[in-house]
Design a protein around this motif. Structure first.
Motif, short mmCIF file in Angstrom:
data_model
loop_
_atom_site.label_atom_id
_atom_site.label_comp_id
_atom_site.label_asym_id
_atom_site.label_seq_id
_atom_site.Cartn_x
_atom_site.Cartn_y
_atom_site.Cartn_z
N VAL A 197 16.71 20.01 -24.63
CA VAL A 197 15.94 20.42 -23.46
C VAL A 197 14.71 19.56 -23.24
O VAL A 197 14.03 19.70 -22.23
CB VAL A 197 15.49 21.90 -23.51
N CYS A 198 14.43 18.66 -24.15
CA CYS A 198 13.20 17.87 -24.03
C CYS A 198 13.39 16.72 -23.03
O CYS A 198 14.32 15.94 -23.16
CB CYS A 198 12.80 17.31 -25.39
N PRO A 199 12.50 16.62 -22.04
CA PRO A 199 12.66 15.57 -21.02
C PRO A 199 12.49 14.16 -21.57
O PRO A 199 12.84 13.20 -20.90
CB PRO A 199 11.56 15.86 -20.00
N GLY A 232 4.50 11.35 -26.50
CA GLY A 232 5.93 11.52 -26.28
C GLY A 232 6.26 12.89 -25.72
O GLY A 232 7.36 13.12 -25.23
N CYS A 233 5.31 13.80 -25.79
CA CYS A 233 5.49 15.15 -25.24
C CYS A 233 4.84 15.23 -23.87
O CYS A 233 3.73 14.75 -23.68
CB CYS A 233 4.86 16.18 -26.18
N VAL A 234 5.53 15.84 -22.91
CA VAL A 234 4.98 15.91 -21.56
C VAL A 234 4.54 17.32 -21.17
O VAL A 234 4.24 17.59 -20.01
CB VAL A 234 5.96 15.33 -20.50
N GLY A 235 4.50 18.22 -22.15
CA GLY A 235 3.88 19.51 -21.92
C GLY A 235 4.69 20.52 -21.14
O GLY A 235 4.13 21.45 -20.56
N CYS A 236 6.01 20.37 -21.13
CA CYS A 236 6.82 21.30 -20.32
C CYS A 236 7.04 22.64 -21.01
O CYS A 236 7.37 23.63 -20.37
CB CYS A 236 8.16 20.67 -19.97
N GLY A 237 6.91 22.64 -22.34
CA GLY A 237 7.05 23.90 -23.08
C GLY A 237 8.48 24.39 -23.26
O GLY A 237 8.69 25.49 -23.77
N ARG A 238 9.47 23.60 -22.89
CA ARG A 238 10.85 24.08 -22.99
C ARG A 238 11.30 24.29 -24.43
O ARG A 238 12.06 25.20 -24.72
CB ARG A 238 11.80 23.10 -22.30
N CYS A 239 10.84 23.39 -25.33
CA CYS A 239 11.30 23.54 -26.71
C CYS A 239 10.84 24.87 -27.28
O CYS A 239 11.51 25.45 -28.13
CB CYS A 239 10.81 22.37 -27.57
N ALA A 240 9.70 25.36 -26.80
CA ALA A 240 9.23 26.65 -27.28
C ALA A 240 10.11 27.79 -26.75
O ALA A 240 10.35 28.78 -27.43
CB ALA A 240 7.78 26.88 -26.85
S1 SF4 Z 1 7.01 20.68 -24.74
FE1 SF4 Z 1 8.73 20.35 -26.11
S2 SF4 Z 1 10.46 19.99 -24.75
FE2 SF4 Z 1 8.60 19.71 -23.50
S3 SF4 Z 1 8.14 17.54 -23.65
FE3 SF4 Z 1 6.99 18.52 -25.28
S4 SF4 Z 1 8.33 18.37 -27.05
FE4 SF4 Z 1 9.62 17.99 -25.28
#
Ligand code: SF4
Ligand SMILES: Cc1cc2nc3c(=O)[nH]c(=O)nc-3n(C[C@H](O)[C@H](O)[C@H](O)COP(=O)(O)OP(=O)(O)OC[C@H]3O[C@@H](n4cnc5c(N)ncnc54)[C@H](O)[C@@H]3O)c2cc1C
Ligand code: SF4
Ligand code: SF4
Ligand code: FES
Lengths: 355, 283
Positions: free
Chosen positions: A253-255, A325-333
């Protein structure tokens, strides 16, 4: 920068016009589940620009979960080989991309095209892509793009960017492709007062994070320093590793996650014909680094977990992506059954700093 | 699409070049050497690589695997030497002269030979660990005047597991080249040394000053040999090895070969022991 205005009721014309040349992808609310998915639109009316952040990132459009990167035929009788870098990539337009997801694609761009070697398959996808982003005038519960410099407004990398100003939408042009499309739509020019209205919207959106985006409080910069310099204590990684089920969901799910596997698959209908496929893979899988004779240099699961977080939160990745490398979407959570989405891991590391 | 598009910096990146197996020789049990040539004459004539680099080899219908280049970049017949460990390597062993394979590369960093000028070179190889070192050994042989003492120390489990037996004979007869061989478990007719490869160090009067060591072999052997070299005072930045990792793309994209903060396919496969120590992973 060139800017235009479009009536809210006419926003659909953008996808309509693009659909002459492109397959259209966008956020859609699934009827049964009420969930948002970013997918190919069969009917343009399904695209919903005010839908919540999609459950899946648009990554799969530019980096499909499985795709053929080569096909070949070995004719044993003639001892001849035919090989085709047969990418078969259609032009695609992404309409209504969230800024965090655009940042994800820009991460992938830098990674696949911006280093010593260029990934040709990815390059071909990208060359044929049109991107329309959509400013987030309000965050969602799990968002933390303000900590990762990827939202709630898109900076660069779009062809067109939309901002909902109430009755009208501001259309900012970011590329030549975007200029050409705006010309076809014969839009009304916008001026600095509209830009000021956009700024107000964005400021308001940022101010809303404290009240709305309550799931994730990821203060990343200090943690990046720690992760980079190797000062995260063993027991933090061990704890994180212990929580991980190795399901790979966070990766998928990580962009910005881009690890893949390659396999040659024989075509049952044609002797000697095979396709070289690449498929998503995850560094959390046990077999990811296993070598001949079963030797695995990266055994304990905390080794593998720490890989993913290093990838998201270290300066060496910063150098590659020019951003975290993380764009802050929160999907992994959202998806992690072990409760170790990135924001939680950041919290564990921070707790260690303040301890 | 033209093939030229797939060559970046003189390397064949995505689409393999078709190559023909010219000859196959048995080395030891499960290991064969395959002599190859690329079919496209223009690419074949311009094909260049450095000692220590590797290529990706496609066995049509089975898949692709990473393989070292044992010949010296100059004046040596092009070949690969492969042990059967699984699906793709077994499929290669099933081929015969005249059959086609695919080649992509060369990839990786290679040995920085410029930095080795005027130094003693010590090669320590356990079993098929001699494969990735062969190119560098032959290079040293071809440029002997550039180096001090050149020593090849090779150990194997049994006499039947010794690699490149004919080459070793040649190297032994080459002036200024010293070759030492040992086996762990001798057969009744074995007349040479027995014991692990580092037990040869005293006999070889191993140089330490102004010396570069190359170590390649299974993880246990690697660790013992490195320990012994350090004990004798060889600085860790003078010890070189080539790492092996599971590889898929060869161009730094799939991340399968990530070790520490580096990728074996682009930052390696050649590392100094000083670097290896900081990678924070097993060998
Ligand atoms: S919040 Fe999680 S899913 Fe979203 S970009 Fe960061 S590491 Fe990837
Ligand atoms: C830089 C480099 C140079 C190499 N040089 C040589 C060489 O000169 N000669 C030689 O015989 N071998 C060499 N190898 C190892 C060779 O690549 C593997 O033995 C081969 O890929 C195994 O493929 P397979 O399909 O036969 O095995 P598989 O059926 O895929 O797998 C059998 C086992 O090997 C593991 N494996 C799969 N791919 C690799 C891989 N790339 N590396 C290690 N293990 C793997 C699997 O996880 C499994 O445990 C080298 C590897 C690298 C990275
Ligand atoms: S993380 Fe930011 S950009 Fe992404 S959906 Fe939330 S508010 Fe929008
Ligand atoms: S989603 Fe959670 S449990 Fe699954 S692999 Fe990722 S970190 Fe591990
Ligand atoms: S082999 Fe793919 S990154 Fe190294």
């Amino acid at each position: 920068m060139t800017m235009f205005l479009i009536k809210k009721a006419d926003v659909g014309n953008i996808a309509q016009e693009l659909s002459r040349e492109y397959q259209i992808y966008g956020p859609m609310i699934e009827k049964g589940s009420g969930q948002t998915f970013f997918d190919r639109a069969q009917d343009l009316a399904e695209i919903n620009l005010s839908a919540p952040i999609p459950s899946n990132p648009p990554k799969s459009v530019v980096f499909p979960q499985m795709e053929r990167i080569l096909s070949y035929e070995y004719d044993r009788a003639k001892n001849a080989v035919k090989m085709e870098p047969d990418y078969k990539i259609e032009p695609r337009a992404l309409v209504g991309l969230r800024p965090c997801d655009l940042a994800g694609i820009l991460c992938l761009d830098r990674f696949f095209m911006g280093q010593e070697f260029v990934d040709e398959v990815y390059l071909n996808h990208r060359k044929k892509m049109f991107i329309v982003t959509n400013t987030c005038v309000a965050p969602f519960k799990q968002c933390f793009c303000v900590c990762t410099d990827s939202g709630p407004a898109a900076g660069e990398g779009y062809d067109l960017n939309l901002t909902d100003l109430g009755k009208e939408c501001l259309v900012e042009v970011g590329s030549e492709k975007g200029t050409a499309l705006a010309a076809k739509l014969a839009l009304k020019p916008a001026n600095d007062s509209h830009l000021a209205m956009k700024k107000e919207k964005v400021d308001k959106s940022i101010a809303m994070f404290e009240g709305i985006a309550v799931d994730s409080k990821a203060w990343i910069s200090r943690v990046m320093n720690r992760v980079t310099t190797g000062f995260v204590k063993e027991d933090v990684w061990e704890y994180v590793g212990d929580q991980c089920f190795e399901c790979g969901a966070c990766t998928f799910v990580c962009p910005s996650c881009s690890c893949f596997n390659i396999a040659d698959v024989n075509n049952p209908e044609c002797a000697g014909c095979a396709d070289r496929l690449r498929t998503w893979d995850s560094c959390s899988y046990e077999g990811y680094s296993r070598m001949a004779g079963g030797h695995n240099p990266r055994k304990p699961v905390e080794d593998r977990r720490n890989k993913r977080f290093f990838c998201k939160l270290s300066y060496s990745q910063m150098k590659k992506y020019l951003r975290p490398g993380c764009v802050g979407c929160g999907r992994c959570a959202w998806v992690c059954p072990g409760d170790i989405g990135l924001p939680n891991v950041v919290t564990y590391v921070r707790r260690e700093i303040t301890r | 699409m033209s093939q030229v598009l797939n060559i970046q910096n003189g390397k064949i990146v995505t689409v393999p070049e078709v190559a023909t197996i010219e000859e196959i020789r048995d080395e030891i049990r499960e290991v064969k050497t395959f002599y190859l040539s690329i079919d496209n004459k223009e690419i074949w004539n311009n094909f260049k690589y450095k000692s220590g680099q590797f290529i990706m080899c496609t066995i049509f219908g089975a898949g692709e695997f990473a393989v070292s280049l044992p010949p010296s970049p100059e004046n040596d017949r092009f070949h690969i030497t492969v042990r059967t460990v699984g699906k793709v390597t077994s499929a290669l062993h099933g081929l015969k002269p005249g059959d086609k394979v695919g080649l992509r590369g060369p990839f990786g960093n290679g040995f920085p030979f410029e930095e080795f000028k005027g130094k003693n070179l010590v090669y320590v190889a356990g079993g098929i660990g001699l494969i990735p070192l062969r190119s560098s050994i032959v290079h040293a042989l071809q440029h002997k005047k550039d180096f001090g003492r050149v020593l090849v120390l090779h150990g194997a489990r049994t006499p039947d597991d010794l690699m490149y037996k004919e080459n070793i004979k040649e190297w032994q007869s080459f002036e200024g080249f010293e070759t030492y061989i040992t086996v762990d478990a001798p057969t009744p007719d074995w007349k040479g040394e027995t014991g692990f490869v580092h037990t040869l160090f005293d006999k070889a009067n191993l140089p330490v000053e102004n010396t570069i060591a190359f170590v390649c072999g299974p993880p246990v052997m690697f660790n013992t040999v490195i320990g012994e070299l350090l004990k004798r005072g060889l600085p860790d930045e003078n010890i070189y090895s080539t790492l092996e990792r599971h590889m898929k793309c060869g161009i730094g994209k799939c991340q399968h070969c990530a070790v520490g903060r580096t990728l074996v396919c682009t930052d390696g496969p050649v590392y100094t022991y000083r670097q290896i120590k900081t990678l924070g992973e097993e060998i």
